[in-house]
Design a protein around this motif. Structure first.
Motif, mmCIF file in Angstrom:
data_model
loop_
_atom_site.group_PDB
_atom_site.id
_atom_site.type_symbol
_atom_site.label_atom_id
_atom_site.label_comp_id
_atom_site.label_asym_id
_atom_site.label_seq_id
_atom_site.Cartn_x
_atom_site.Cartn_y
_atom_site.Cartn_z
ATOM 1 N N PHE A 21 -44.023 39.010 -6.775
ATOM 2 C CA PHE A 21 -42.841 39.960 -7.265
ATOM 3 C C PHE A 21 -43.054 40.136 -8.614
ATOM 4 O O PHE A 21 -42.983 41.542 -9.153
ATOM 5 C CB PHE A 21 -41.648 39.076 -7.102
ATOM 6 C CG PHE A 21 -40.410 39.852 -7.427
ATOM 7 C CD1 PHE A 21 -39.937 40.761 -6.975
ATOM 8 C CD2 PHE A 21 -39.828 38.848 -8.711
ATOM 9 C CE1 PHE A 21 -38.815 41.415 -7.714
ATOM 10 C CE2 PHE A 21 -38.642 39.849 -9.287
ATOM 11 C CZ PHE A 21 -38.042 40.905 -8.767
ATOM 12 N N HIS A 36 -39.157 51.711 -6.205
ATOM 13 C CA HIS A 36 -38.258 51.010 -5.921
ATOM 14 C C HIS A 36 -38.592 50.332 -4.377
ATOM 15 O O HIS A 36 -38.042 49.199 -4.208
ATOM 16 C CB HIS A 36 -36.745 51.420 -6.149
ATOM 17 C CG HIS A 36 -36.346 52.442 -5.253
ATOM 18 N ND1 HIS A 36 -35.960 52.053 -3.796
ATOM 19 C CD2 HIS A 36 -36.255 53.758 -4.946
ATOM 20 C CE1 HIS A 36 -35.417 52.732 -3.015
ATOM 21 N NE2 HIS A 36 -35.921 53.678 -3.749
ATOM 22 N N VAL A 39 -41.078 47.565 -5.120
ATOM 23 C CA VAL A 39 -40.507 46.225 -5.685
ATOM 24 C C VAL A 39 -39.506 45.766 -4.612
ATOM 25 O O VAL A 39 -39.421 44.539 -4.468
ATOM 26 C CB VAL A 39 -40.001 46.727 -6.702
ATOM 27 C CG1 VAL A 39 -38.889 45.749 -7.568
ATOM 28 C CG2 VAL A 39 -40.904 47.277 -8.009
ATOM 29 N N GLY A 40 -38.691 46.570 -3.904
ATOM 30 C CA GLY A 40 -38.004 45.946 -3.056
ATOM 31 C C GLY A 40 -38.528 45.271 -1.808
ATOM 32 O O GLY A 40 -38.060 44.284 -1.283
ATOM 33 N N PHE A 43 -39.017 41.963 -3.233
ATOM 34 C CA PHE A 43 -38.133 41.179 -3.289
ATOM 35 C C PHE A 43 -37.553 40.790 -2.125
ATOM 36 O O PHE A 43 -37.266 39.363 -2.037
ATOM 37 C CB PHE A 43 -36.871 42.314 -3.885
ATOM 38 C CG PHE A 43 -35.730 41.469 -4.224
ATOM 39 C CD1 PHE A 43 -35.595 40.768 -5.471
ATOM 40 C CD2 PHE A 43 -34.582 41.736 -3.287
ATOM 41 C CE1 PHE A 43 -34.220 40.305 -5.770
ATOM 42 C CE2 PHE A 43 -33.377 41.106 -3.617
ATOM 43 C CZ PHE A 43 -33.265 40.423 -4.931
ATOM 44 N N CYS A 74 -35.075 39.530 -12.846
ATOM 45 C CA CYS A 74 -33.850 40.121 -12.212
ATOM 46 C C CYS A 74 -32.754 40.245 -13.043
ATOM 47 O O CYS A 74 -31.693 41.325 -13.113
ATOM 48 C CB CYS A 74 -33.308 39.201 -10.894
ATOM 49 S SG CYS A 74 -34.465 39.319 -9.354
ATOM 50 N N VAL A 116 -35.395 46.632 -8.770
ATOM 51 C CA VAL A 116 -34.612 45.754 -7.878
ATOM 52 C C VAL A 116 -33.172 46.289 -7.537
ATOM 53 O O VAL A 116 -32.672 46.154 -6.540
ATOM 54 C CB VAL A 116 -34.568 44.208 -8.645
ATOM 55 C CG1 VAL A 116 -33.849 43.525 -7.823
ATOM 56 C CG2 VAL A 116 -36.020 43.801 -8.550
ATOM 57 N N GLU A 117 -32.440 46.772 -8.933
ATOM 58 C CA GLU A 117 -31.045 47.035 -8.508
ATOM 59 C C GLU A 117 -31.156 48.375 -7.806
ATOM 60 O O GLU A 117 -29.971 48.701 -6.973
ATOM 61 C CB GLU A 117 -30.607 47.332 -10.116
ATOM 62 C CG GLU A 117 -29.043 47.837 -10.043
ATOM 63 C CD GLU A 117 -28.326 47.809 -11.359
ATOM 64 O OE1 GLU A 117 -27.327 48.453 -11.436
ATOM 65 O OE2 GLU A 117 -28.870 47.139 -12.214
ATOM 66 N N ASN A 119 -32.940 49.480 -5.572
ATOM 67 C CA ASN A 119 -33.260 48.964 -4.009
ATOM 68 C C ASN A 119 -32.079 48.355 -3.394
ATOM 69 O O ASN A 119 -31.885 48.578 -2.106
ATOM 70 C CB ASN A 119 -34.452 48.003 -3.888
ATOM 71 C CG ASN A 119 -35.189 48.022 -2.524
ATOM 72 O OD1 ASN A 119 -34.511 46.986 -1.780
ATOM 73 N ND2 ASN A 119 -35.830 48.679 -2.363
ATOM 74 N N SER A 272 -31.823 35.541 -1.167
ATOM 75 C CA SER A 272 -31.876 36.242 -2.412
ATOM 76 C C SER A 272 -30.561 36.292 -3.283
ATOM 77 O O SER A 272 -30.813 35.997 -4.512
ATOM 78 C CB SER A 272 -32.426 37.799 -2.192
ATOM 79 O OG SER A 272 -33.516 37.795 -1.647
#
Length: 315
Positions: A21, A36, A39-40, A43, A74, A116-117, A119, A272
């Motif tokens: 990650f 994203h 990255v998602g 995550f 995060c 992250v946000e 996604n 998560s």
């Protein structure tokens, strides 16, 4: 750190997931908004490995220590940092709800936090929250537009800033109709007042804990429709039964409807949210929901994501 032999593999996999990650900052072009998705993916892999570690019996404090670097990364997202810190003293506060409903992303573009946000805002876990609000808006609209012989009254428990009621066109409200909002956070009710516009003329706000507010709410009732969106995610069975009985016997008009939503068991985002955001909810399956309402005529459905249970009961 105390590690049981049978959990060693799970810890290694979790450590690898954390490293993977974090490596995304170097391996992906974070200036590209479409990253994203990549990255998602990492995550979600991290979340799955957290869950595997829990099921393998790894102590919570060991999991928390390993995922701390990912948790810190995060926190570069204001959305996730506020939930980690419980900025208003309780989880999933009304500002978080408004943020999710707006599908806003306030993290700095080009950062891991932004991806992250972004996604999360495109994921099922945030969509189910929007679905819950829209379902409540439809229930309110149906109550107002159905054939009737007199005014309608609606109570929204844990209302936040009343995003459901804000969807109602003022033209559908008739003289005598009234809405009551109650929430533990007076700032949420203040924001509701600012955003309700003409509906303020029909609305009464009751701040405070819902259990302590019951006498005042009963004075304002009875209600044709009582809604509780998300509150049951934070009530244990004893408190949920107590509130349910109070609503059905003290607040609802005979023949009225009580609706509440809850998170279904098996939520794939659970780990998560718990370990990276401190966002913990009480999950329930349909039998557990029905057990809160013994002997009552209950209808239980699902939102389109399948993550939220939508429960309707007649008083």
């Amino acid at each position: 750190m105390t590690v049981l032999p049978q959990s060693t593999d799970a810890l290694h996999r979790l450590s690898d997931a954390v490293d993977g990650f974090l490596r995304g900052e170097k391996e992906f072009n974070l200036a590209d908004p479409s990253a994203h998705m990549l990255v998602g993916g990492r995550f979600r892999t991290l979340g799955a490995q957290i869950g595997s570690s829990v099921l393998a019996g790894v102590p919570d404090e060991d999991i928390a220590a390993i995922v701390q670097p990912a948790r810190s990364a995060c926190a570069r997202s204001p959305f996730m940092r506020d939930e980690q810190e419980w900025a208003r003293g309780y989880p999933s506060d009304f500002r978080l709800v408004e943020h999710v409903l707006a599908q806003a992303v306030n993290a700095q573009p080009g950062t891991l936090g932004w991806h992250v946000e972004t996604n999360l805002q495109h994921s099922a876990i945030t969509q189910q929250l929007r679905n819950r609000v829209m379902h409540q808006a439809r229930l309110i609209s149906d109550a107002l537009t159905a054939p009737r012989s007199g005014p309608r009254s609606v109570l929204v428990i844990a209302s936040g800033a009343a995003p459901d009621l804000r969807h109602i066109p003022p033209g559908t409200v008739r003289p005598g109709d009234r809405f009551v909002l109650t929430d533990v956070d007076p700032d949420a009710l203040e924001l509701a007042q600012k955003r309700l516009g003409l509906l303020n003329d029909f609305t009464t706000a009751v701040p405070g804990n819902v259990f302590r507010a019951l006498p005042r709410l009963a004075e304002l009732g009875p209600f044709d429709l009582v809604l509780a969106n998300g509150l049951y995610d934070y009530l244990n069975d004893r408190a949920a039964v107590r509130l349910t009985e109070a609503v059905l016997t003290r607040l609802c008009r005979p023949g009225g409807t009580f609706y509440f939503s809850s998170t279904k068991t098996g939520n794939p985002f659970r780990w998560s949210l718990e370990y990276l955001m401190d966002w913990q909810v009480i999950e329930r399956d349909e039998p557990a929901v029905r057990a809160l309402l013994p002997g009552r005529p209950v209808s239980v459905g699902y939102d389109p994501t399948g993550l939220a249970l939508l429960t309707h009961v007649r008083a």
